[in-house]
Write a protein that holds these residues in place. Structure first.
Motif, mmCIF file in Angstrom:
data_model
loop_
_atom_site.group_PDB
_atom_site.id
_atom_site.type_symbol
_atom_site.label_atom_id
_atom_site.label_comp_id
_atom_site.label_asym_id
_atom_site.label_seq_id
_atom_site.Cartn_x
_atom_site.Cartn_y
_atom_site.Cartn_z
ATOM 1 N N UNK A 198 3.311 25.600 4.091
ATOM 2 C CA UNK A 198 3.184 25.678 5.549
ATOM 3 C C UNK A 198 3.318 24.297 6.175
ATOM 4 N N UNK A 199 3.675 24.293 7.465
ATOM 5 C CA UNK A 199 3.698 23.068 8.235
ATOM 6 C C UNK A 199 4.809 22.113 7.834
ATOM 7 N N UNK A 200 4.771 20.924 8.439
ATOM 8 C CA UNK A 200 5.804 19.917 8.195
ATOM 9 C C UNK A 200 5.814 19.451 6.746
ATOM 10 N N UNK A 201 4.621 19.324 6.145
ATOM 11 C CA UNK A 201 4.564 18.849 4.766
ATOM 12 C C UNK A 201 5.025 19.919 3.794
ATOM 13 N N UNK A 202 4.719 21.185 4.106
ATOM 14 C CA UNK A 202 5.220 22.279 3.292
ATOM 15 C C UNK A 202 6.732 22.366 3.350
ATOM 16 N N UNK A 203 7.279 22.146 4.546
ATOM 17 C CA UNK A 203 8.738 22.164 4.697
ATOM 18 C C UNK A 203 9.371 21.045 3.875
ATOM 19 N N UNK A 204 8.720 19.884 3.855
ATOM 20 C CA UNK A 204 9.227 18.759 3.064
ATOM 21 C C UNK A 204 9.200 19.103 1.579
ATOM 22 N N UNK A 259 0.852 -1.188 0.000
ATOM 23 C CA UNK A 259 0.000 0.000 0.000
ATOM 24 C C UNK A 259 0.894 1.247 0.000
ATOM 25 N N UNK A 260 0.508 2.202 -0.823
ATOM 26 C CA UNK A 260 1.251 3.464 -0.924
ATOM 27 C C UNK A 260 0.257 4.600 -0.764
ATOM 28 N N UNK A 261 0.569 5.554 0.115
ATOM 29 C CA UNK A 261 -0.277 6.724 0.324
ATOM 30 C C UNK A 261 0.377 7.944 -0.313
ATOM 31 N N UNK A 262 -0.438 8.755 -0.991
ATOM 32 C CA UNK A 262 0.022 10.018 -1.562
ATOM 33 C C UNK A 262 -0.749 11.135 -0.860
ATOM 34 N N UNK A 263 -0.018 12.081 -0.295
ATOM 35 C CA UNK A 263 -0.615 13.151 0.494
ATOM 36 C C UNK A 263 -0.256 14.487 -0.128
ATOM 37 N N UNK A 264 -1.257 15.331 -0.323
ATOM 38 C CA UNK A 264 -1.042 16.681 -0.838
ATOM 39 C C UNK A 264 -1.629 17.671 0.150
ATOM 40 N N UNK A 265 -0.782 18.461 0.831
ATOM 41 C CA UNK A 265 -1.302 19.428 1.801
ATOM 42 C C UNK A 265 -2.041 20.562 1.104
ATOM 43 N N UNK A 266 -3.046 21.105 1.777
ATOM 44 C CA UNK A 266 -3.765 22.262 1.215
ATOM 45 C C UNK A 266 -2.836 23.441 1.009
ATOM 46 N N UNK A 267 -1.972 23.659 1.984
ATOM 47 C CA UNK A 267 -1.007 24.751 1.911
ATOM 48 C C UNK A 267 0.374 24.142 1.726
ATOM 49 N N UNK A 268 0.889 24.225 0.509
ATOM 50 C CA UNK A 268 2.177 23.601 0.189
ATOM 51 C C UNK A 268 3.372 24.378 0.705
#
Length: 287
Positions: free
Chosen positions: A219-225, A208-217
């Motif tokens: 901001x936050x930890x995902x934006x930093x990534x 299983x593979x999950x793909x995540x797209x943050x609303x604000x690219x």
């Protein structure tokens, strides 16, 4: 629509490092990794170890001469630092897969005949390795092999739950992995971990593979990534028998820090800085 490329399994995830011996030992001591091979690949002047953590193969890989930027792996390692590099798909016909991906507009690289890479621009943000030949001496091909072989370690790791990828273009990722490849969507919904966004979980071969797209690219930890040079793989998420016991093992015997900050799961992670740039998250599971 043309026939989708059939993926029989996800072979492994590559962990790029500059400290191959230390990286291998971390997987062995912290997660109970079972090493079954080590190799040197002259074409890319890099060393690698092949190991299983229960049901999932991880390949720590390091350039032998990091300053020799004429070699593709050394160049990549210089760009992304110590981090997850890619995951690899097993297909029946590598040449046909390469042609299909290129016909769809993707760019392939480092094609050595028996394996090649698909650049992140064509997959929605993930560096992908594709191979048609089995790994030499892969325990996966032995009778009786399964996640239970590596269970029983002090970490309590039971199996890989999923590979988590953070991307800026989830629709493009889904197109590649479910329209060009034969991945199937399990779930496509809103997510709040660790910040608001969209999360699509697919079945790709045996993984299983999950793909995540943050609303604000931005901001936050995902934006930093997303704001740093990376190849899309955010974390490996593992099921463990007991989260508290796993945490005690990591912080005690292994002297690793744990954190809930930035987790895309409901569990916790080993501080990526302590695991040579790789994020491993842990959630409760059952045998």
């Amino acid at each position: 629509m043309t026939d989708r490329i059939k993926v029989s399994r996800v072979i492994h995830t590559i962990h790029a490092t500059t400290e191959i011996a230390r990286c291998r030992a971390l997987y062995q001591d912290a997660l109970g990794g079972l090493v079954f091979a080590e190799n040197y690949f002259p074409a890319e002047d890099r060393d690698a170890a092949l190991l299983y953590v229960t049901n999932h193969m991880v390949e720590p890989m390091a350039p032998r001469t990091p300053d020799d930027l004429t070699k593709p792996f050394a160049r990549m390692a210089a760009r992304i630092g110590q981090a997850f590099h890619s995951f690899e798909l097993k297909v029946a016909d590598g040449k046909a897969a390469s042609q299909a991906f290129r016909d769809a507009g993707a760019v392939t690289a480092s094609d050595y005949g028996f394996f090649f890479f698909v650049k992140p621009e064509g997959t929605g943000g993930v560096l992908l390795e594709v191979c048609e030949v089995p790994m030499p001496n892969d325990p996966y091909d032995r009778r009786g092999w399964g996640p239970q072989v590596g269970q029983g370690h002090a970490s309590g790791v039971l199996r890989l739950d999923h590979i988590a990828c953070v991307v800026a273009d989830l629709d493009k990722a889904l197109h590649f992995f479910t329209q060009l490849c034969d991945g199937e969507v399990i779930e496509d919904a809103r997510s709040e971990c660790p910040q608001p966004g969209r999360r699509a979980l697919i079945q790709l071969g045996d993984t299983r593979v999950a793909f995540i797209q943050p609303d604000d690219a931005e901001a936050g930890a995902l934006g930093a990534f997303l704001g740093k040079v990376q190849n899309g793989i955010y974390a490996l998420v593992w099921q463990v028998e007991d989260e508290e016991k796993a945490s005690v093992h990591f912080t005690g015997k292994c002297s690793l820090r744990v954190t809930a900050e930035g987790c895309i799961s409901s569990g916790f992670a080993i501080e990526p800085e302590d695991f040579l740039g790789a994020r491993h998250e842990f959630i409760s599971g059952a045998i």
